[in-house]
Design a protein around this motif. Structure first.
Motif, PDB file in Angstrom:
ATOM      1  N   SER A   1     -80.852 -22.737 -57.707  1.00 46.37           N
ATOM      2  CA  SER A   1     -81.251 -22.791 -56.137  1.00 46.37           C
ATOM      3  C   SER A   1     -81.316 -21.330 -55.636  1.00 46.37           C
ATOM      4  O   SER A   1     -80.201 -20.481 -55.877  1.00 46.37           O
ATOM      5  CB  SER A   1     -80.160 -23.676 -55.779  1.00 46.37           C
ATOM      6  N   ILE A   2     -82.346 -20.879 -55.145  1.00 43.85           N
ATOM      7  CA  ILE A   2     -82.379 -19.659 -54.589  1.00 43.85           C
ATOM      8  C   ILE A   2     -82.959 -19.723 -53.049  1.00 43.85           C
ATOM      9  O   ILE A   2     -83.496 -20.582 -52.699  1.00 43.85           O
ATOM     10  CB  ILE A   2     -83.314 -18.854 -55.570  1.00 43.85           C
ATOM     11  N   GLN A   3     -82.879 -18.427 -52.420  1.00 45.98           N
ATOM     12  CA  GLN A   3     -83.507 -18.324 -51.252  1.00 45.98           C
ATOM     13  C   GLN A   3     -85.028 -17.848 -51.241  1.00 45.98           C
ATOM     14  O   GLN A   3     -85.499 -17.321 -52.234  1.00 45.98           O
ATOM     15  CB  GLN A   3     -82.707 -17.172 -50.413  1.00 45.98           C
TER      16      GLN A   3
ATOM     17  N   LEU B   1     -85.878 -26.381 -59.916  1.00 42.85           N
ATOM     18  CA  LEU B   1     -85.861 -25.383 -59.078  1.00 42.85           C
ATOM     19  C   LEU B   1     -85.988 -25.683 -57.473  1.00 42.85           C
ATOM     20  O   LEU B   1     -86.649 -26.620 -57.110  1.00 42.85           O
ATOM     21  CB  LEU B   1     -87.060 -24.279 -59.055  1.00 42.85           C
ATOM     22  N   MET B   2     -84.848 -25.120 -56.854  1.00 45.87           N
ATOM     23  CA  MET B   2     -85.073 -25.479 -55.397  1.00 45.87           C
ATOM     24  C   MET B   2     -85.199 -24.093 -54.707  1.00 45.87           C
ATOM     25  O   MET B   2     -84.370 -23.242 -54.982  1.00 45.87           O
ATOM     26  CB  MET B   2     -83.670 -26.160 -54.953  1.00 45.87           C
ATOM     27  N   VAL B   3     -86.157 -23.979 -53.846  1.00 44.07           N
ATOM     28  CA  VAL B   3     -86.078 -22.584 -53.001  1.00 44.07           C
ATOM     29  C   VAL B   3     -85.912 -22.911 -51.594  1.00 44.07           C
ATOM     30  O   VAL B   3     -86.640 -23.638 -50.862  1.00 44.07           O
ATOM     31  CB  VAL B   3     -87.582 -22.137 -53.065  1.00 44.07           C
ATOM     32  N   LYS B   4     -85.073 -22.267 -51.000  1.00 40.46           N
ATOM     33  CA  LYS B   4     -84.486 -22.637 -49.640  1.00 40.46           C
ATOM     34  C   LYS B   4     -85.187 -21.669 -48.705  1.00 40.46           C
ATOM     35  O   LYS B   4     -85.212 -20.444 -49.003  1.00 40.46           O
ATOM     36  CB  LYS B   4     -82.936 -22.596 -49.578  1.00 40.46           C
ATOM     37  N   PRO B   5     -85.617 -22.247 -47.530  1.00 44.60           N
ATOM     38  CA  PRO B   5     -86.352 -21.390 -46.524  1.00 44.60           C
ATOM     39  C   PRO B   5     -85.395 -20.449 -45.907  1.00 44.60           C
ATOM     40  O   PRO B   5     -84.141 -20.857 -45.684  1.00 44.60           O
ATOM     41  CB  PRO B   5     -87.036 -22.435 -45.708  1.00 44.60           C
TER      42      PRO B   5
END
Lengths: 107, 113
Positions: free
Chosen positions: A12-14, A103-107
């Motif tokens: 999980s990243i920005q 994978l999760m990409v956070k706004p």
């Protein structure tokens, strides 16, 4: 023990960060594929790597096949929310998939 | 490439019943496969659907539980028989159009109550 080991399992990243996903095995493969699966859909082929040491680029995604054709990596530069999904490596000639990297990409 | 459709896209079934999933490809293909994907996990190959002969099953999967038909080069069915809640999964068909390259259908999401 899976034939293909993927790491990490979860990430999980920005937005804007870089990341690398790994696919490792003790076996040699004639080719290796990377897929991305979004919720509610089937996996979609991103790339096939065939030659040891081969590097392929798909926009912000860089795929590398190890020299010995036993491992591969997927590097994403400046990740975007649209990159969110399950990334799967596949040893084509074995019909075997790695455990996947979610994978999760956070706004 | 290949365009693959699956029916139904999702279903909720009662324990003990059976469900047949259809897979249609827009071109003739030799190799067609069925996978299971349990919640949050990767894909596990169930069997290779062979045209004109019995399917080839992977370890842990048997014909009585997952009968497969392959009447021609563009169509296959997978039946999940005598279902239990443990059969709740996404079932995916795929085809191989060139060496080591697979294309997948959108999947059938099965929930067994």
């Amino acid at each position: 023990t899976q034939l293909l080991e993927q790491s990490p399992q979860f990430l999980s990243i920005q937005e804007g960060e870089n990341l690398t996903v790994y696919c490792n095995s003790s076996s040699v493969f004639s080719s290796l594929q990377w897929y991305r699966q979004e919720p509610g859909e089937g996996p979609v082929l991103l790339v096939t790597v065939v030659t040891g040491g081969e590097v392929k680029k798909l926009k912000r995604l860089t795929f590398q096949f190890g020299d010995a054709r036993k491992d591969s990596s997927l590097h994403i530069t400046a990740a975007q929310p649209g990159d969110t999904g399950l990334y799967l490596c596949n040893a084509g000639n074995m019909l075997t998939f790695g455990g996947g990297t979610r994978l999760m990409v956070k706004p | 490439s290949a365009v693959i459709s699956q029916k139904p896209s999702r279903d909720i079934c009662q324990r003990g019943t059976s469900l047949t999933i259809q897979c249609q490809v827009d071109s003739q293909v030799t190799m067609m496969f069925w996978y299971r994907q349990q919640p949050g996990q990767s894909l596990t190959l169930i069997a290779t659907a062979n045209q004109g002969s019995e399917a080839t099953y992977e370890s842990g999967f048997v014909i009585d539980k997952f009968p497969i038909s392959r009447p021609n080069l563009t169509f296959s069915t997978l039946t999940v028989s005598n279902m239990s809640p443990e059969d709740s999964s996404i079932y995916l068909c795929s085809v191989e159009t060139s060496a080591d390259t697979q294309y997948f259908g959108p999947g059938t999401r099965l929930t067994v109550l």
